[in-house]
Design a protein around this motif. Structure first.
Motif, short mmCIF file in Angstrom:
data_model
loop_
_atom_site.label_atom_id
_atom_site.label_comp_id
_atom_site.label_asym_id
_atom_site.label_seq_id
_atom_site.Cartn_x
_atom_site.Cartn_y
_atom_site.Cartn_z
N VAL A 174 48.31 47.37 40.35
CA VAL A 174 48.32 46.33 41.38
C VAL A 174 46.90 45.89 41.69
N LEU A 175 45.99 46.85 41.76
CA LEU A 175 44.59 46.51 42.03
C LEU A 175 44.02 45.62 40.93
N GLY A 176 44.37 45.93 39.68
CA GLY A 176 43.90 45.11 38.57
C GLY A 176 44.47 43.71 38.61
N LEU A 177 45.76 43.59 38.93
CA LEU A 177 46.38 42.26 39.03
C LEU A 177 45.76 41.45 40.16
N ALA A 178 45.50 42.11 41.29
CA ALA A 178 44.92 41.40 42.43
C ALA A 178 43.49 40.97 42.16
N PHE A 179 42.81 41.67 41.26
CA PHE A 179 41.41 41.35 40.98
C PHE A 179 41.25 40.16 40.03
N ILE A 180 42.33 39.83 39.30
CA ILE A 180 42.24 38.75 38.31
C ILE A 180 41.82 37.42 38.94
N PRO A 181 42.48 36.96 40.03
CA PRO A 181 42.06 35.67 40.61
C PRO A 181 40.62 35.71 41.13
N LEU A 182 40.17 36.87 41.62
CA LEU A 182 38.80 36.98 42.12
C LEU A 182 37.80 36.99 40.98
N ALA A 183 38.18 37.60 39.84
CA ALA A 183 37.27 37.68 38.71
C ALA A 183 37.13 36.34 38.00
N THR A 184 38.18 35.53 38.03
CA THR A 184 38.13 34.23 37.35
C THR A 184 37.45 33.15 38.17
N ALA A 185 37.15 33.47 39.44
CA ALA A 185 36.48 32.47 40.29
C ALA A 185 35.03 32.30 39.84
N LYS A 186 34.56 31.09 39.88
CA LYS A 186 33.17 30.80 39.54
C LYS A 186 32.32 30.94 40.81
#
Length: 308
Positions: A127-139
């Motif tokens: 769940v932590l990894g899935l939640a981090f995806i939108p934050l990691a893709t942000a510029k």
């Protein structure tokens, strides 16, 4: 009092049977479970007292933050202590229900708890990894949209996980009561059968959750009040005011948490017995569907064994 386990019951009758069983055997239940209940309460009291400065907001304001290593070791210690105490309590309650020794049940319950802890860690990391995806893709810095999307993914993931875990309420209880069951069976055929009674299990868990939630607020109110007092006092100290709490306040928190946690532990025992009768209902339904002549005459339990 009805003592039959394998009997088709409505949810209301499951709750009534659990209450009758609990209330008429309260002395014996306490005699067999007071030690693990005291251990759970002691762990809660020590942890709450240790974290009291954090509740007061003084750690961040006046002391350096502990290192990640210290935090990790503390969390590991709490996890080990909590797992051990809960295994002890569950084994004691299961021994009252299935008639087997505490040692035999402890080994089985501990293995299952360790599996659950491992699954919980894996699911938490997922769940932590899935939640981090939108934050990691942000510029650059995450936007409010990225943060909202991350929160939505987290919520959806946990809802899906809870839906999938609900049939374990049946398969886990079957594992506890029937010694021929293996850990793999908890996630095997009994788990698949539990899906056929998902609605029944959901309503049971919902009602138990509502009842326990109300009781929790009442039982834990002294601890809640003391923690609120610590927070208010900490806010005043951070503004330069002297502390208004007495020197024995940590001891007061320890004693209050000890008492509250002990009472709450026996509320959990009652909830366990509701699940016990729900398991008996499902077993009776399955037996009746298989056209058994006497669905209540199943292995291990022709009727509920007396608690000694």
């Amino acid at each position: 009092m009805e003592t039959e386990l394998y009997k088709v019951r409505s949810l209301a009758h499951c709750f009534k049977a659990a209450y009758d069983l609990y209330s008429t055997n309260l002395r014996n239940i306490f005699r067999k479970t007071w030690q693990p209940a005291a251990a759970i309460a002691l762990v809660n009291a020590l942890l709450t007292t240790f974290l009291l400065p954090l509740f007061a907001g003084n750690v961040a304001a006046r002391q350096p933050a502990p290192s990640p290593v210290v935090i990790g070791l503390a969390l590991l210690l709490v996890l080990v202590a909590a797992t051990g105490c809960m295994t002890w309590l569950t084994s004691a309650v299961v021994s009252l229900l299935n008639g087997y020794s505490l040692r035999a049940n402890f080994k089985r319950v501990l293995r299952l708890y360790l599996v659950f802890v491992g699954i919980g860690i894996v699911l938490g990391l997922l769940v932590l990894g899935l939640a981090f995806i939108p934050l990691a893709t942000a510029k650059g810095m995450p936007t409010p949209q990225n943060i909202m999307l991350s929160g939505g993914i987290t919520l959806l993931a946990w809802v899906v996980i809870m839906v999938c875990l609900l049939p374990l309420a049946y398969s886990t209880m079957k594992f506890y009561i029937e010694p021929d069951q293996k850990i793999k069976d908890v996630f095997g055929r009994p788990y698949r059968k539990g899906w056929h009674f998902w609605g029944y299990l959901f309503l049971m868990m919902l009602i138990v959750g509502i009842i326990c939630g109300v009781i929790y607020v009442v039982v834990m109110m002294p601890e809640i009040i003391l923690q609120s007092a610590a927070q208010l006092d900490g806010a005043g100290r951070n503004l330069g005011d002297p502390s208004g709490l007495p020197g024995y306040f940590p001891l007061l928190v320890f004693i209050a948490t000890l008492i509250c946690a002990t009472v709450w532990t026996y509320v959990m025992v009652w909830a366990f017995m509701v699940n016990y009768y729900a398991y008996g209902h499902i077993e009776a339904k399955i037996a009746a569907k298989a056209e058994l002549v006497a669905p209540v005459q199943l292995p291990l339990h022709e009727e509920f064994p007396p608690i000694e």
